[in-house]
Design a protein around this motif. Structure first.
Motif, short mmCIF file in Angstrom:
data_model
loop_
_atom_site.label_atom_id
_atom_site.label_comp_id
_atom_site.label_asym_id
_atom_site.label_seq_id
_atom_site.Cartn_x
_atom_site.Cartn_y
_atom_site.Cartn_z
N ARG A 106 -25.75 -26.72 80.21
CA ARG A 106 -26.64 -26.42 79.08
C ARG A 106 -25.90 -25.70 77.96
NH1 ARG A 106 -30.47 -23.50 82.65
NH2 ARG A 106 -31.19 -22.46 80.75
N ILE A 107 -25.00 -24.82 78.34
CA ILE A 107 -24.22 -24.08 77.34
C ILE A 107 -23.37 -25.04 76.52
CG2 ILE A 107 -22.35 -22.43 77.00
CD1 ILE A 107 -23.31 -21.02 79.60
N LEU A 108 -22.63 -25.92 77.21
CA LEU A 108 -21.73 -26.83 76.50
C LEU A 108 -22.49 -27.80 75.62
CD1 LEU A 108 -19.18 -27.37 79.41
CD2 LEU A 108 -18.78 -26.11 77.29
N LYS A 109 -23.64 -28.25 76.09
CA LYS A 109 -24.47 -29.14 75.28
C LYS A 109 -24.89 -28.43 74.00
CE LYS A 109 -25.66 -33.37 76.21
NZ LYS A 109 -26.11 -34.39 75.26
N ARG A 110 -25.32 -27.19 74.17
CA ARG A 110 -25.80 -26.43 73.01
C ARG A 110 -24.67 -26.15 72.03
NH1 ARG A 110 -30.29 -21.81 73.67
NH2 ARG A 110 -31.04 -23.42 75.11
N LEU A 111 -23.43 -26.09 72.53
CA LEU A 111 -22.30 -25.80 71.63
C LEU A 111 -21.71 -27.06 71.04
CD1 LEU A 111 -20.64 -22.96 73.69
CD2 LEU A 111 -21.81 -22.75 71.50
N GLY A 112 -22.37 -28.21 71.25
CA GLY A 112 -21.94 -29.40 70.52
C GLY A 112 -21.30 -30.49 71.36
N ALA A 113 -21.21 -30.33 72.67
CA ALA A 113 -20.65 -31.42 73.48
C ALA A 113 -21.58 -32.62 73.35
CB ALA A 113 -20.52 -31.01 74.94
N THR A 114 -20.98 -33.77 73.03
CA THR A 114 -21.77 -35.00 72.86
C THR A 114 -22.34 -35.42 74.21
OG1 THR A 114 -19.89 -35.60 71.44
CG2 THR A 114 -21.65 -37.21 71.66
N ARG A 115 -21.55 -35.19 75.24
CA ARG A 115 -21.97 -35.56 76.58
C ARG A 115 -21.31 -34.63 77.59
NH1 ARG A 115 -21.54 -41.18 80.01
NH2 ARG A 115 -21.42 -40.06 81.98
N VAL A 116 -22.05 -34.27 78.64
CA VAL A 116 -21.50 -33.37 79.64
C VAL A 116 -21.52 -34.06 81.00
CG1 VAL A 116 -21.74 -31.14 80.75
CG2 VAL A 116 -22.32 -31.37 78.35
N ILE A 117 -20.41 -33.94 81.71
CA ILE A 117 -20.28 -34.62 83.02
C ILE A 117 -20.03 -33.59 84.11
CG2 ILE A 117 -18.94 -36.34 84.31
CD1 ILE A 117 -17.93 -36.68 81.04
#
Ligand SMILES: Nc1ncnc2c1ncn2[C@@H]1O[C@H](COP(=O)(O)OP(=O)(O)OP(=O)(O)O)[C@@H](O)[C@H]1O
Ligand SMILES: Nc1ncnc2c1ncn2[C@@H]1O[C@H](COP(=O)(O)OP(=O)(O)OP(=O)(O)O)[C@@H](O)[C@H]1O
Lengths: 216, 216
Positions: A106-117
């Protein structure tokens, strides 16, 4: 041909970097670990020793010019966060990031990651399904709880007819592909006789597929 | 209902343990890390603090009675090796083990692991494919270089007809399933018109699928 920057060269990052290079792309790999960087020097376009928590590192490498960034740092969440932000700030349009936990996701998504795996999580879920349904060899989720499932016919189903099995389970599943030995039929008739080792591909709603699997 | 022993409760092991418990099985989880064991205490059947390099630990837990063992230790190869051997020596018939590298994979296989999984490697290969072929959402390998591939129709293919695309690429691939919005057709006619966001499932040899993808 695209330009990729891979930050973090553990097994996950290294695999992505070497596969993309093999497929003809330009790949820059960055890691603090000299051993890992050396090992990759001959196998990807560029392998560089660098700490991404140092902003000047990414500046000097002009990462803003890259099409895609992959942040393949799992445990060091701070470095993963900084790497993600820096790639996005410099204009890298597509940034995929690895996350160890749901919170990191959730953190990485919120910081702009287009996609998280989440490799360990996704494979863990996969393995659990295969252990629970030993006949399931693989599956694809189509969304809305609909799945394509590949089953391998076991000993005890040898000689059974597909439609008889579907009827007995009273399950709404459809046979879409059947591979018997080396022969693949893409529109198999449902009264086909199954043999041990055959690969059966079904589609259906999760509940119906479970109903079918539970009756096998 | 089966009995599983999961050794190593990192993200991979924990996911397997909690999912199997949720699906109704008896799950014993073992880890040296007290924090991880405590966190799982309420979520799996039994969570125990223990070091598997100490043979008495597995003896006291009667792991020989379990149907399946999963060794989910990645980095500590010695512990993974010992755990695998001990499970097999005590008669656990099915032992699946995680391996970080190809070398670990071969070692664990030789020491009796029924199956070896490389989450970071397998997901890395998967991600590389998705980055190289952005339209590919998922795939299943059927063996002998034959694959089932799910594509998501992109903007530029909106309004195209499937058979026209196959013909233009001169690729031997077959359309087996099409999902447009919430409607799934398992025997779609190949002259169907595609729309952005549609899910197209094809089957074919790897070379032919690549040929098709390269012409999109
Ligand atoms: N600040 C940083 N700058 C550059 N590389 C980093 C930084 N922090 C960690 N790394 C690198 O990222 C890689 C992956 O880190 P991680 O902690 O996820 O290891 P891992 O779990 O062994 O990776 P994998 O699961 O992919 O094998 C390591 O090779 C590590 O050296
Ligand atoms: N000798 C041992 N006995 C029991 N558990 C162990 C032993 N050695 C390591 N472990 C546990 O195995 C788990 C996984 O170890 P690993 O080094 O693979 O960590 P990880 O890479 O963080 O795992 P994951 O990728 O699944 O998140 C850890 O929780 C660790 O405490």
């Amino acid at each position: 041909k695209q330009q990729f920057v891979i930050i973090g060269l553990g097994v996950f990052g290294e695999t992505i970097a070497t596969e993309l290079t093999r497929m003809g792309h330009d790949v820059l790999g960055i890691d603090t670990d000299e051993v890992k960087v050396d090992r990759l020097a001959e196998r990807i376009t560029h392998a560089v020793i660098g700490d991404v928590t140092d902003e000047s590192v990414l500046d000097e490498l002009n990462v803003g010019d890259y099409d895609v960034g992959v942040v393949a740092i799992g445990r060091n969440i701070e470095a993963a966060i900084l790497a993600t932000m820096q790639l996005r700030d410099r204009g890298v349009k597509k940034v995929w990031a690895k996350a160890l936990t749901n919170q990191h996701h959730r953190i990485l998504k919120r910081l702009g990651a287009t996609r998280v795996i989440g490799p360990e999580f996704e494979m863990g879920a996969h393995v659990a399904q295969e252990l629970h349904y030993p006949m399931v060899n693989n599956y694809i989720g189509l969304g809305e709880e609909e799945f394509i499932v590949e089953l391998i016919v076991s000993d005890n189903l040898d000689g059974c007819q597909m439609d008889a099995l579907i009827e007995k389970a009273d399950a709404e599943v459809e046979l879409v592909l059947l591979k018997q030995g080396k022969t693949t039929s893409t529109n198999p008739s449902s009264d086909v006789t199954l043999h041990k080792g055959n690969q059966v591909v079904l589609v259906g709603q999760l509940d119906e597929l479970r109903k079918f699997a539970d009756h096998l």
